[in-house]
Design an enzyme around this catalytic site. Structure first.
Site, mmCIF file in Angstrom:
data_model
loop_
_atom_site.group_PDB
_atom_site.id
_atom_site.type_symbol
_atom_site.label_atom_id
_atom_site.label_comp_id
_atom_site.label_asym_id
_atom_site.label_seq_id
_atom_site.Cartn_x
_atom_site.Cartn_y
_atom_site.Cartn_z
ATOM 1 N N LYS A 11 51.646 -17.456 3.126
ATOM 2 C CA LYS A 11 52.453 -16.440 3.828
ATOM 3 C C LYS A 11 53.823 -17.015 4.166
ATOM 4 O O LYS A 11 53.999 -18.245 4.243
ATOM 5 C CB LYS A 11 51.758 -15.954 5.104
ATOM 6 C CG LYS A 11 51.550 -17.021 6.205
ATOM 7 C CD LYS A 11 52.698 -17.194 7.172
ATOM 8 C CE LYS A 11 52.475 -18.324 8.168
ATOM 9 N NZ LYS A 11 53.634 -18.939 8.746
ATOM 10 N N ALA A 97 51.465 -28.660 5.208
ATOM 11 C CA ALA A 97 52.236 -28.803 6.455
ATOM 12 C C ALA A 97 53.649 -28.257 6.255
ATOM 13 O O ALA A 97 54.645 -28.921 6.498
ATOM 14 C CB ALA A 97 52.271 -30.257 6.922
ATOM 15 N N ALA A 98 53.690 -27.008 5.815
ATOM 16 C CA ALA A 98 54.933 -26.422 5.339
ATOM 17 C C ALA A 98 55.375 -25.191 6.098
ATOM 18 O O ALA A 98 56.478 -24.703 5.903
ATOM 19 C CB ALA A 98 54.768 -26.070 3.863
ATOM 20 N N ALA A 101 50.989 -21.544 6.104
ATOM 21 C CA ALA A 101 49.579 -21.269 6.439
ATOM 22 C C ALA A 101 48.600 -21.632 5.321
ATOM 23 O O ALA A 101 47.568 -20.975 5.162
ATOM 24 C CB ALA A 101 49.401 -19.800 6.843
ATOM 25 N N GLY A 102 48.921 -22.674 4.566
ATOM 26 C CA GLY A 102 48.041 -23.082 3.455
ATOM 27 C C GLY A 102 46.631 -23.394 3.915
ATOM 28 O O GLY A 102 45.657 -22.920 3.309
ATOM 29 N N GLY A 103 46.492 -24.159 4.971
ATOM 30 C CA GLY A 103 45.168 -24.525 5.473
ATOM 31 C C GLY A 103 44.423 -23.306 6.010
ATOM 32 O O GLY A 103 43.238 -23.113 5.742
ATOM 33 N N SER A 104 45.141 -22.461 6.757
ATOM 34 C CA SER A 104 44.513 -21.253 7.322
ATOM 35 C C SER A 104 44.071 -20.311 6.214
ATOM 36 O O SER A 104 43.014 -19.678 6.303
ATOM 37 C CB SER A 104 45.515 -20.505 8.213
ATOM 38 O OG SER A 104 45.971 -21.343 9.236
ATOM 39 N N ASP A 137 46.342 -18.401 12.813
ATOM 40 C CA ASP A 137 46.785 -17.628 11.641
ATOM 41 C C ASP A 137 45.609 -17.117 10.802
ATOM 42 O O ASP A 137 45.809 -16.328 9.873
ATOM 43 C CB ASP A 137 47.661 -18.500 10.724
ATOM 44 C CG ASP A 137 49.090 -18.633 11.240
ATOM 45 O OD1 ASP A 137 49.475 -17.848 12.130
ATOM 46 O OD2 ASP A 137 49.819 -19.505 10.734
HETATM 47 P P1 ATP Z 1 50.890 -22.988 9.530
HETATM 48 O O1 ATP Z 1 51.914 -22.189 8.810
HETATM 49 O O2 ATP Z 1 49.617 -22.179 9.826
HETATM 50 O O3 ATP Z 1 51.411 -23.751 10.706
HETATM 51 P P2 ATP Z 1 51.162 -25.159 7.713
HETATM 52 O O4 ATP Z 1 51.527 -24.553 6.385
HETATM 53 O O5 ATP Z 1 52.306 -25.636 8.535
HETATM 54 O O6 ATP Z 1 50.325 -24.080 8.508
HETATM 55 P P3 ATP Z 1 48.954 -26.524 6.592
HETATM 56 O O7 ATP Z 1 49.367 -26.723 5.176
HETATM 57 O O8 ATP Z 1 47.986 -25.445 6.854
HETATM 58 O O9 ATP Z 1 50.225 -26.338 7.536
HETATM 59 O O10 ATP Z 1 48.414 -27.948 7.091
HETATM 60 C C1 ATP Z 1 48.465 -28.369 8.406
HETATM 61 C C2 ATP Z 1 47.578 -29.594 8.540
HETATM 62 O O11 ATP Z 1 46.212 -29.212 8.317
HETATM 63 C C3 ATP Z 1 47.891 -30.679 7.512
HETATM 64 O O12 ATP Z 1 48.303 -31.812 8.215
HETATM 65 C C4 ATP Z 1 46.608 -30.930 6.760
HETATM 66 O O13 ATP Z 1 46.251 -32.308 6.674
HETATM 67 C C5 ATP Z 1 45.531 -30.189 7.538
HETATM 68 N N1 ATP Z 1 44.599 -29.479 6.622
HETATM 69 C C6 ATP Z 1 43.284 -29.427 6.752
HETATM 70 N N2 ATP Z 1 42.738 -28.693 5.767
HETATM 71 C C7 ATP Z 1 43.737 -28.269 4.982
HETATM 72 C C8 ATP Z 1 43.798 -27.474 3.789
HETATM 73 N N3 ATP Z 1 42.713 -26.983 3.204
HETATM 74 N N4 ATP Z 1 45.013 -27.232 3.246
HETATM 75 C C9 ATP Z 1 46.120 -27.710 3.868
HETATM 76 N N5 ATP Z 1 46.117 -28.479 4.975
HETATM 77 C C10 ATP Z 1 44.941 -28.764 5.549
#
Ligand code: ATP
Length: 288
Positions: A11, A97-98, A101-104, A137
């Protein structure tokens, strides 16, 4: 079916406002979420031995209980006391960590995947209620599309999708922790708030200029000060013809909105040449 693939979409936020910090430390937000076509793939397979096995092509992620995929799988399988096991194979494309919401999104895809694989019969509302315990998220990622997200992210109202256009998504080579950004945000003294209501009107009117004129994210007040490369990327994307550009979520990913595919590709090449970001994708909005 004993095995199938589900896509987990990233997203962006075309608007992100923070209203206040609650006594429990959570922030009350008003965000406009939009699914984009960039996605991870998750392959689900039943195993004849119990347990959760995670494999991935991404060396940066844990494959144990720290991964949100394992947390989501564990939550559902415990709840329903599933005796069989599952192997999940993740093909990772969404930058980590971008602010995308990749993890979510992986966690949400896992909840849908297991619900189907083990015929658990959970409704979306039930999955959302469980999912919010793992991440704010996740309720959104379980449905996707264009949504106004309020509360801590769990109150969702569908909105019309923006007009079709092309996006350049670029993540600079820095990792920004969401906790750091919210921890350094002074929600009570913010002088600027994005025009979320105006953005909603522009979406209803299918008015792309109204949307791009109102892109705004209060979290930039923290990240841009710390990482000037974010502002540099936004300027470069605008110079390359973007209608406008913004940081997504807590960053550091920046996206630019383009009306023409060719221009978006040229801009993506310019970003790579500039060295400001190495992870660069051309994508579109994804309708769910
Ligand atoms: P948001 O936009 O919800 O803040 P994000 O894009 O900033 O999410 P994510 O890529 O979801 O961040 O990753 C955040 C942290 O979650 C990372 O430090 C990562 O190590 C951890 N993590 C655990 N599982 C996953 C996964 N399946 N994919 C990505 N990161 C993950």
């Amino acid at each position: 079916m004993d095995q199938f693939i589900r896509k987990a979409y990233a997203k962006i936020n075309i608007g992100l406002d923070v209203l206040r910090r609650r006594a429990d430390g959570y922030h009350e937000v008003r965000m406009i979420m939009q699914t984009v076509d960039l996605c991870d793939d998750l392959l689900f397979e039943k195993m004849d031995k119990p347990g959760i096995e995670l494999r991935t092509d991404c060396g940066e992620l844990p494959v144990n209980g720290d991964n949100l995929i394992c947390k989501a799988a564990d939550l559902l399988m415990r709840e329903r006391a599933v005796q069989e096991g599952v192997r999940i194979t993740l093909t990772k494309r969404i930058p980590i960590a971008a602010g995308m919401a990749g993890g979510s999104s992986d966690a949400a895809a896992t909840m849908h995947g297991l619900n189907e694989l083990f015929q658990m019969g959970y409704s979306i509302a039930e999955l959302q209620e469980m999912g919010v315990k793992l991440g704010a998220d996740i309720p959104y990622c379980l449905v996707g599309g264009t949504m106004l997200s309020e509360g801590i992210g769990e109150i969702l109202s569908p909105l019309p999708a923006p007009p079709a256009c092309f996006l350049v998504v670029a993540k600079p080579d820095i990792n920004v922790s969401t906790a750091f950004v919210y921890g350094n945000l002074h929600a009570d003294t913010l002088t600027y708030h994005p025009d979320i209501d105006g953005m909603i009107e522009a979406l209803r009117a299918h008015d792309l200029k109204g949307i791009t004129d109102r892109l705004g994210n209060v979290l930039e007040t923290v990240t841009v000060r710390e990482y000037p490369v974010i502002e540099e990327l936004k300027e470069l994307l605008r110079d390359e013809g973007a209608e406008n550009a913004l940081m997504s979520g807590s960053g550091p990913t920046v996206f630019g909105i383009f009306t023409q595919w060719g221009m978006a590709h040229k801009a993506a090449e310019a970003v790579v040449r500039s060295g400001l970001a190495r992870q660069v994708h051309v994508t579109t909005f994804h309708e769910c």
